[in-house]
Design a protein around this motif. Structure first.
Motif, PDB file in Angstrom:
ATOM      1  N   LYS A 209      42.283   7.180 -39.258  1.00 48.74           N
ATOM      2  CA  LYS A 209      42.202   7.197 -40.720  1.00 48.74           C
ATOM      3  C   LYS A 209      40.784   6.926 -41.206  1.00 48.74           C
ATOM      4  O   LYS A 209      40.415   7.363 -42.298  1.00 48.74           O
ATOM      5  CB  LYS A 209      43.209   6.217 -41.301  1.00 48.74           C
ATOM      6  N   LEU A 210      39.960   6.271 -40.412  1.00 47.86           N
ATOM      7  CA  LEU A 210      38.539   6.215 -40.734  1.00 47.86           C
ATOM      8  C   LEU A 210      37.898   7.585 -40.528  1.00 47.86           C
ATOM      9  O   LEU A 210      37.019   7.993 -41.298  1.00 47.86           O
ATOM     10  CB  LEU A 210      37.827   5.165 -39.876  1.00 47.86           C
ATOM     11  N   TRP A 211      38.355   8.308 -39.515  1.00 44.69           N
ATOM     12  CA  TRP A 211      37.879   9.673 -39.311  1.00 44.69           C
ATOM     13  C   TRP A 211      38.153  10.513 -40.554  1.00 44.69           C
ATOM     14  O   TRP A 211      37.337  11.337 -40.957  1.00 44.69           O
ATOM     15  CB  TRP A 211      38.595  10.302 -38.109  1.00 44.69           C
ATOM     16  N   ARG A 212      39.342  10.312 -41.140  1.00 41.00           N
ATOM     17  CA  ARG A 212      39.717  11.088 -42.324  1.00 41.00           C
ATOM     18  C   ARG A 212      38.766  10.805 -43.483  1.00 41.00           C
ATOM     19  O   ARG A 212      38.356  11.714 -44.214  1.00 41.00           O
ATOM     20  CB  ARG A 212      41.151  10.745 -42.718  1.00 41.00           C
ATOM     21  N   LEU A 213      38.399   9.551 -43.655  1.00 41.18           N
ATOM     22  CA  LEU A 213      37.448   9.203 -44.710  1.00 41.18           C
ATOM     23  C   LEU A 213      36.058   9.755 -44.411  1.00 41.18           C
ATOM     24  O   LEU A 213      35.355  10.223 -45.319  1.00 41.18           O
ATOM     25  CB  LEU A 213      37.395   7.682 -44.873  1.00 41.18           C
ATOM     26  N   ASP A 214      35.646   9.707 -43.145  1.00 43.78           N
ATOM     27  CA  ASP A 214      34.352  10.283 -42.770  1.00 43.78           C
ATOM     28  C   ASP A 214      34.344  11.785 -43.025  1.00 43.78           C
ATOM     29  O   ASP A 214      33.353  12.338 -43.529  1.00 43.78           O
ATOM     30  CB  ASP A 214      34.054  10.001 -41.295  1.00 43.78           C
ATOM     31  N   LEU A 215      35.446  12.453 -42.690  1.00 42.10           N
ATOM     32  CA  LEU A 215      35.544  13.882 -42.970  1.00 42.10           C
ATOM     33  C   LEU A 215      35.504  14.133 -44.473  1.00 42.10           C
ATOM     34  O   LEU A 215      34.890  15.106 -44.934  1.00 42.10           O
ATOM     35  CB  LEU A 215      36.832  14.450 -42.377  1.00 42.10           C
ATOM     36  N   GLY A 216      36.131  13.246 -45.239  1.00 41.32           N
ATOM     37  CA  GLY A 216      36.129  13.398 -46.688  1.00 41.32           C
ATOM     38  C   GLY A 216      34.725  13.382 -47.266  1.00 41.32           C
ATOM     39  O   GLY A 216      34.374  14.242 -48.088  1.00 41.32           O
ATOM     40  N   ILE A 217      33.885  12.438 -46.844  1.00 43.62           N
ATOM     41  CA  ILE A 217      32.528  12.372 -47.397  1.00 43.62           C
ATOM     42  C   ILE A 217      31.675  13.517 -46.855  1.00 43.62           C
ATOM     43  O   ILE A 217      30.781  14.018 -47.559  1.00 43.62           O
ATOM     44  CB  ILE A 217      31.877  10.991 -47.103  1.00 43.62           C
ATOM     45  N   PHE A 218      31.945  13.958 -45.625  1.00 45.34           N
ATOM     46  CA  PHE A 218      31.242  15.122 -45.088  1.00 45.34           C
ATOM     47  C   PHE A 218      31.513  16.349 -45.946  1.00 45.34           C
ATOM     48  O   PHE A 218      30.583  17.062 -46.367  1.00 45.34           O
ATOM     49  CB  PHE A 218      31.680  15.380 -43.641  1.00 45.34           C
ATOM     50  N   VAL A 219      32.785  16.614 -46.222  1.00 49.87           N
ATOM     51  CA  VAL A 219      33.166  17.783 -47.021  1.00 49.87           C
ATOM     52  C   VAL A 219      32.617  17.658 -48.438  1.00 49.87           C
ATOM     53  O   VAL A 219      32.078  18.623 -49.000  1.00 49.87           O
ATOM     54  CB  VAL A 219      34.694  17.953 -47.030  1.00 49.87           C
ATOM     55  N   GLN A 350      28.014  11.555 -44.160  1.00 53.77           N
ATOM     56  CA  GLN A 350      27.483  11.985 -45.454  1.00 53.77           C
ATOM     57  C   GLN A 350      26.184  12.771 -45.268  1.00 53.77           C
ATOM     58  O   GLN A 350      26.003  13.851 -45.845  1.00 53.77           O
ATOM     59  CB  GLN A 350      27.249  10.776 -46.342  1.00 53.77           C
ATOM     60  N   SER A 351      25.267  12.241 -44.461  1.00 54.24           N
ATOM     61  CA  SER A 351      23.992  12.921 -44.217  1.00 54.24           C
ATOM     62  C   SER A 351      24.202  14.263 -43.528  1.00 54.24           C
ATOM     63  O   SER A 351      23.566  15.263 -43.876  1.00 54.24           O
ATOM     64  CB  SER A 351      23.077  12.035 -43.366  1.00 54.24           C
ATOM     65  N   LEU A 352      25.119  14.307 -42.570  1.00 49.39           N
ATOM     66  CA  LEU A 352      25.396  15.560 -41.881  1.00 49.39           C
ATOM     67  C   LEU A 352      26.035  16.579 -42.819  1.00 49.39           C
ATOM     68  O   LEU A 352      25.786  17.784 -42.702  1.00 49.39           O
ATOM     69  CB  LEU A 352      26.309  15.304 -40.666  1.00 49.39           C
ATOM     70  N   GLY A 353      26.847  16.099 -43.761  1.00 54.68           N
ATOM     71  CA  GLY A 353      27.435  17.003 -44.746  1.00 54.68           C
ATOM     72  C   GLY A 353      26.375  17.635 -45.624  1.00 54.68           C
ATOM     73  O   GLY A 353      26.428  18.834 -45.922  1.00 54.68           O
ATOM     74  N   LEU A 387      44.635  17.940 -44.174  1.00 61.46           N
ATOM     75  CA  LEU A 387      44.509  16.808 -43.257  1.00 61.46           C
ATOM     76  C   LEU A 387      44.831  15.484 -43.941  1.00 61.46           C
ATOM     77  O   LEU A 387      45.338  14.549 -43.304  1.00 61.46           O
ATOM     78  CB  LEU A 387      43.094  16.766 -42.673  1.00 61.46           C
ATOM     79  N   ALA A 388      44.538  15.390 -45.234  1.00 57.16           N
ATOM     80  CA  ALA A 388      44.875  14.165 -45.963  1.00 57.16           C
ATOM     81  C   ALA A 388      46.376  13.977 -46.043  1.00 57.16           C
ATOM     82  O   ALA A 388      46.874  12.846 -45.999  1.00 57.16           O
ATOM     83  CB  ALA A 388      44.265  14.211 -47.359  1.00 57.16           C
ATOM     84  N   GLY A 389      47.133  15.090 -46.144  1.00 61.06           N
ATOM     85  CA  GLY A 389      48.587  14.998 -46.161  1.00 61.06           C
ATOM     86  C   GLY A 389      49.114  14.366 -47.436  1.00 61.06           C
ATOM     87  O   GLY A 389      48.392  14.117 -48.399  1.00 61.06           O
ATOM     88  N   ARG A 390      50.393  14.087 -47.426  1.00 56.15           N
ATOM     89  CA  ARG A 390      51.041  13.531 -48.616  1.00 56.15           C
ATOM     90  C   ARG A 390      50.579  12.118 -48.927  1.00 56.15           C
ATOM     91  O   ARG A 390      50.608  11.671 -50.062  1.00 56.15           O
ATOM     92  CB  ARG A 390      52.558  13.545 -48.440  1.00 56.15           C
TER      93      ARG A 390
END
Length: 402
Positions: A209-219, A350-353, A387-390
């Motif tokens: 779930k930290l991965w999900r947040l990291d993906l969120g800021i990347f996107v 974030q920087s990679l995004g 990926l975030a889901g319901r």
């Protein structure tokens, strides 16, 4: 918020603002200046001048976040700003691109975003943390807007050296502000029991779930950067708004978006519905991509500027909600002993995004058409929604022990 929470949040939001103003203010003019130096005809070297600071930040966010867990937040922040000052002074005296790249790399070594965010988290309760992060988001947005208007004027009157001297001064002022922050219980004694970097990083990166947040800021940042590869061109050609005048559109739109987003964040926290609001914000950003396609292909020229203003307002409302909520969720998830490491991973994403959005957006706009950039952004947002889901971004805390 308690008086102490307000004071610390306001002070550190201003520290963030000074750091980001020093980072943003060179961007509108640095590429043009770099082309005037020996070797400026080489596009790769000019690109390295522009991107080297961001690359260094992406590489160092995690180590410096972990170091703030291990040795104390304020020490690491002050050392980071010291790198910014030294790098700015080198750039101010640079007479060739290689010296400029070295100075920019040193500036990027001041990767203190995670440590500052962790220091804010150390001083705020979970119920107030999103407000504190929103203050930081506002400060970053205002820094960006100020830089758009200030950089060309400074460059015309003081030259590139004057801008770098200002960057060094802003970093020194930020150090003074950081030192004025009272010590939190976590900060009075360095966390000598903190985990080594390797195990801490494994624990942070293996938490789904930290991965999900990291993906969120990347996107989120990839979409922002990709959009702004092509949006300025639309404003110049379709809305007949000169590049030097774009700040007149951005500034009121961003300010209005804060006025809209802040009450929405406050109500969602009161109703324990933040995760639902975050999903709605993703939906706003997805709608924005469809709106840009409509504007680009079918909007009559007399209405293009008004249409762009409305779409930008919708974009920044959704963006500001997520920009404030995502780091707040990371700080709530992570054990205090891992908070700097977790935020370091988050800021690296974030920087990679930012890098990926700019690179892919520029490639698509050049190889295909500007409209494909919005399709690319829509695909990223759809993947994140799935990926975030319901449950959205809800999760349980991460601890150092079972």
């Amino acid at each position: 918020m308690t008086p102490l929470e307000r004071r610390v949040s306001f002070t550190l939001a201003n520290v963030f603002a000074l750091r980001m103003l020093g980072f943003f203010i060179v961007l509108p003019v640095l590429a043009e200046f770099a082309r005037t130096l020996p070797g400026g005809e080489q596009g790769l070297l000019v690109g390295l001048v522009m991107g080297s600071a961001g690359l260094a930040q992406a590489c160092l966010q995690i180590p410096m976040g972990w170091a703030s867990d291990r040795f104390g937040r304020k020490l690491i922040i002050v050392l980071g700003f010291g790198c910014v000052i030294l790098g700015a002074l080198i750039c101010a005296q640079a007479q060739d691109l290689y010296t400029m790249i070295a100075g920019r790399l040193l500036q990027g070594c001041g990767a203190v975003s995670a440590a500052i965010s962790a220091l804010v988290s150390d001083h705020t309760r979970e119920s107030q943390r999103t407000k504190a992060m929103a203050m930081i988001g506002i400060s970053i947005g205002m820094s960006f807007m100020v830089s758009l208007g200030l950089a060309p004027w400074l460059y015309a009157h003081q030259g590139m050296a004057g801008i770098f001297w200002l960057t060094a001064f802003l970093a020194a002022l930020a150090i003074a502000m950081v030192l004025s922050v009272p010590a939190a219980a976590k900060d009075r004694k360095p966390a000598r029991e903190a985990m080594a970097l390797g195990p801490a990083l494994i624990l942070v990166l293996s938490h789904p779930k930290l991965w999900r947040l990291d993906l969120g800021i990347f996107v989120l940042n990839a979409v922002q950067m990709a959009m702004f590869v092509v949006v300025p061109g639309f404003l110049v050609r379709s809305a007949d708004l000169a590049l030097a005048e774009h700040w007149r559109l951005y500034l009121p739109v961003v300010f209005a978006s804060f006025l809209i987003a802040m009450p929405m964040l406050r109500r969602s926290e009161q109703k324990a519905a933040l995760h639902q609001l975050m999903r709605h914000a993703l939906g706003m950003l997805l709608l924005v991509q469809a709106c840009w396609l409509v504007l680009w292909m079918w909007m009559p020229a007399p209405y293009a500027l008004a249409g762009a203003a409305a779409v930008l307002l919708l974009f920044f409302v959704g963006f500001n909600i997520l920009e404030a909520s995502l780091p707040s969720q990371v700080s709530k998830l992570a054990d205090p002993a891992l908070r700097g490491t977790a935020l370091g991973a988050f800021n690296t994403a974030q920087s990679l995004g930012l890098f990926a959005g700019g690179a892919v957006g520029g490639w698509l706009a050049g190889m295909a058409s500007p409209q494909t950039v919005f399709v690319f952004c829509a695909i990223l947002l759809l993947v994140l929604l799935v990926l975030a889901g319901r449950q959205g971004f809800s999760s349980t805390p991460l601890h150092t022990s079972p």
